[in-house]
Design a protein around this motif. Structure first.
Motif, mmCIF file in Angstrom:
data_model
loop_
_atom_site.group_PDB
_atom_site.id
_atom_site.type_symbol
_atom_site.label_atom_id
_atom_site.label_comp_id
_atom_site.label_asym_id
_atom_site.label_seq_id
_atom_site.Cartn_x
_atom_site.Cartn_y
_atom_site.Cartn_z
ATOM 1 N N SER A 84 0.829 -1.196 0.000
ATOM 2 C CA SER A 84 0.000 0.000 0.000
ATOM 3 C C SER A 84 0.867 1.252 0.000
ATOM 4 N N VAL A 85 0.274 2.362 -0.431
ATOM 5 C CA VAL A 85 0.958 3.649 -0.491
ATOM 6 C C VAL A 85 0.448 4.512 0.649
ATOM 7 N N GLY A 86 1.330 4.984 1.489
ATOM 8 C CA GLY A 86 0.938 5.849 2.595
ATOM 9 C C GLY A 86 0.630 7.251 2.107
ATOM 10 N N ALA A 87 -0.406 7.874 2.678
ATOM 11 C CA ALA A 87 -0.807 9.216 2.271
ATOM 12 C C ALA A 87 -1.513 9.897 3.438
ATOM 13 N N THR A 88 -1.839 11.178 3.244
ATOM 14 C CA THR A 88 -2.460 11.976 4.294
ATOM 15 C C THR A 88 -3.644 12.746 3.728
ATOM 16 N N VAL A 89 -4.755 12.758 4.445
ATOM 17 C CA VAL A 89 -5.944 13.515 4.046
ATOM 18 C C VAL A 89 -5.685 15.006 4.225
ATOM 19 N N VAL A 90 -5.990 15.795 3.189
ATOM 20 C CA VAL A 90 -5.882 17.254 3.269
ATOM 21 C C VAL A 90 -7.284 17.822 3.055
ATOM 22 N N SER A 91 -7.983 18.066 4.143
ATOM 23 C CA SER A 91 -9.359 18.556 4.085
ATOM 24 C C SER A 91 -9.594 19.494 5.268
ATOM 25 N N PRO A 92 -8.997 20.697 5.220
ATOM 26 C CA PRO A 92 -8.986 21.569 6.394
ATOM 27 C C PRO A 92 -10.343 22.127 6.812
ATOM 28 N N LYS A 93 -11.290 22.253 5.882
ATOM 29 C CA LYS A 93 -12.560 22.884 6.209
ATOM 30 C C LYS A 93 -13.603 21.919 6.763
ATOM 31 N N ARG A 94 -13.573 20.681 6.300
ATOM 32 C CA ARG A 94 -14.561 19.709 6.744
ATOM 33 C C ARG A 94 -13.986 18.303 6.562
ATOM 34 N N TRP A 109 -8.042 15.214 -2.612
ATOM 35 C CA TRP A 109 -7.947 15.629 -1.214
ATOM 36 C C TRP A 109 -6.848 14.853 -0.484
ATOM 37 N N VAL A 110 -5.879 14.348 -1.230
ATOM 38 C CA VAL A 110 -4.870 13.469 -0.638
ATOM 39 C C VAL A 110 -3.468 13.957 -0.994
ATOM 40 N N ARG A 111 -2.607 14.061 0.035
ATOM 41 C CA ARG A 111 -1.195 14.326 -0.203
ATOM 42 C C ARG A 111 -0.464 12.997 -0.068
ATOM 43 N N ARG A 112 0.255 12.626 -1.134
ATOM 44 C CA ARG A 112 0.903 11.316 -1.173
ATOM 45 C C ARG A 112 2.249 11.432 -1.871
ATOM 46 N N PRO A 113 3.058 10.379 -1.833
ATOM 47 C CA PRO A 113 4.328 10.401 -2.570
ATOM 48 C C PRO A 113 4.099 10.690 -4.051
ATOM 49 N N GLN A 114 5.154 11.137 -4.703
ATOM 50 C CA GLN A 114 5.028 11.553 -6.098
ATOM 51 C C GLN A 114 4.495 10.420 -6.980
ATOM 52 N N ALA A 115 4.940 9.185 -6.748
ATOM 53 C CA ALA A 115 4.501 8.061 -7.567
ATOM 54 C C ALA A 115 3.035 7.754 -7.302
ATOM 55 N N ALA A 116 2.256 7.630 -8.373
ATOM 56 C CA ALA A 116 0.835 7.309 -8.221
ATOM 57 C C ALA A 116 0.671 5.840 -7.870
ATOM 58 N N PRO A 117 -0.351 5.497 -7.079
ATOM 59 C CA PRO A 117 -0.625 4.081 -6.783
ATOM 60 C C PRO A 117 -0.957 3.321 -8.065
ATOM 61 N N PRO A 118 -0.824 2.004 -8.069
ATOM 62 C CA PRO A 118 -1.125 1.216 -9.270
ATOM 63 C C PRO A 118 -2.616 1.201 -9.568
ATOM 64 N N PRO A 119 -2.998 0.905 -10.822
ATOM 65 C CA PRO A 119 -4.427 0.794 -11.137
ATOM 66 C C PRO A 119 -5.053 -0.407 -10.439
ATOM 67 N N CYS A 120 -6.347 -0.294 -10.130
ATOM 68 C CA CYS A 120 -7.043 -1.361 -9.420
ATOM 69 C C CYS A 120 -7.283 -2.563 -10.340
#
Length: 380
Positions: free
Chosen positions: A26-36, A95-106
């Protein structure tokens, strides 16, 4: 060999690759949603079922990505990519901050796997009975809805509920009922072998939580609709309406416009009887083609009569509604799909509310926004 699902109604494309023997990291990431808080959903679009919310700064583990609804209001990026989390649920990558590399397709298996269900949520067991052809899972109860993937004959199913949609003749039965799986995807019940009949998606839960006391009814003013016992719901859950009822620049606009995407299911705002399923367009044009601002008419529309002399009208559908005149409908039942037929420059639902009906006329139209708020079903 690589298999591809192409865009249906411009909403979803997914490259499917055969799953490998080992789970991809899995790729670790962080939610960026400051208002709600950010909504976590059952599919790759805002009209799919909301499962929970994640506060700003929440760490998430992304398993893969799928192309879905374009989101242009996220703080990180404008994108149509949705991240499938390791529990099977989805969040918009906008709404997600993640590493530069995109996750693989599902993969196909990932797209049809069920997200974590709410505790105690009942499901009905079933099995795919489609013979040699895999059963298609879709984003709505019709063959024109978003295509997700195919389920081979014999695949076990967990059915959350049923909705009425396109009539299908299959191996098990001829029916207009579609099964919503606990993944949020839909399959035609015509190809499902099951013991019990799933509940209606509009039916209340078997053991709902205790409801708060109902607010006192607002005093009635002259010409105001009489309060009714029936339940009211937004015709397009998750989407907001533009204030636009009889504006100074457009005094003949007797409804509100709810901007959406082609193929979004439109729901009956309350229980009632279908009065009309009509193509309303000026001569020389077709409701089965995309309209424009220069074309006159409401396009494909449905009109429903409710209790208390109230009627609702739903315009600009992408094709003829999936209900028929004289048919009884429940609150929240799918009656058609968003389009841009008739006098329309972009996909949306033109929604009207009329009182003291029948008949409906510009003279008995009222602003839908305050009406829906007072009936416990605000739009947006």
């Amino acid at each position: 060999m690589r298999k591809t699902i192409f865009v249906v109604a411009g909403l979803l494309t997914a490259a499917l690759v055969p799953p490998s023997g080992a789970q991809a990291a899995s790729v670790g990431a962080t939610v960026v949603s400051p208002k709600r808080p950010l909504n976590v959903r059952a599919g790759a679009a805002v009209w799919t079922r909301s499962l929970r919310t994640l506060p700003n700064g929440t760490a998430v583990a992304i398993e893969c990505q799928v192309k879905g609804q374009l989101i242009d209001q996220g703080p990180v990026r404008v994108t149509d990519q949705w991240d499938r989390l390791t529990d099977g649920s989805f969040i918009s990558d906008a709404w997600v901050r993640r590493p530069q590399a995109a996750p693989p397709p599902c993969t196909a298996e990932q797209l049809t796997a069920a997200p974590a269900a709410a505790p105690g949520a009942p499901t009905t067991a079933g099995t795919v009975a489609s013979g040699a052809i895999p059963l298609k899972t879709r984003g709505g109860p019709a063959r024109s809805a978003i295509l997700y993937a195919g389920l081979p004959n014999g695949t076990p199913l967990n059915i959350a509920c049923q909705v009425q949609g396109e009539q299908i003749t299959g191996t098990m039965r001829a029916t207009a009922m579609w099964d919503r799986l606990d993944s949020g995807a839909y399959v035609s019940d015509a190809y499902v072998n099951r013991g019990a009949t799933p509940p209606s998606c509009t039916a209340p839960a078997a053991a709902p939580p205790a409801a708060a006391p109902a607010p006192a009814a607002a005093p009635q003013t002259a010409g105001a609709p009489v309060a009714e016992a029936g339940r009211w719901v937004s015709p397009l859950p998750g989407f907001s309406a533009r204030p636009g009822f009889r504006t100074p620049t457009n005094p003949n606009h007797v409804g509100v416009d709810i901007m959406s995407f082609v193929g979004t299911p439109i729901h009956a705002a309350s229980a009632g009887t279908v009065l009309e399923v009509v193509c309303n367009i000026e001569a020389g044009h077709s409701c089965d083609q995309t309209g424009s601002a220069s074309v006159g008419g409401c396009g494909w529309y449905v009109k429903i009569q409710h209790a208390g002399g109230i009627s609702t009208l739903y315009c600009h559908m992408v094709r003829k509604g999936v209900v028929k005149p004289g048919q009884k409908v429940a609150a929240g039942q799918v009656i058609g799909y968003v389009g841009s037929s008739g006098n329309s420059s972009a996909p949306h639902l033109h929604f009207e509310v009329h009182v003291n009906t029948p008949p409906t006329s510009p003279g008995n139209a009222i602003d839908p926004l305050p009406f829906m708020r007072t009936h416990g079903a605000p739009i947006g």
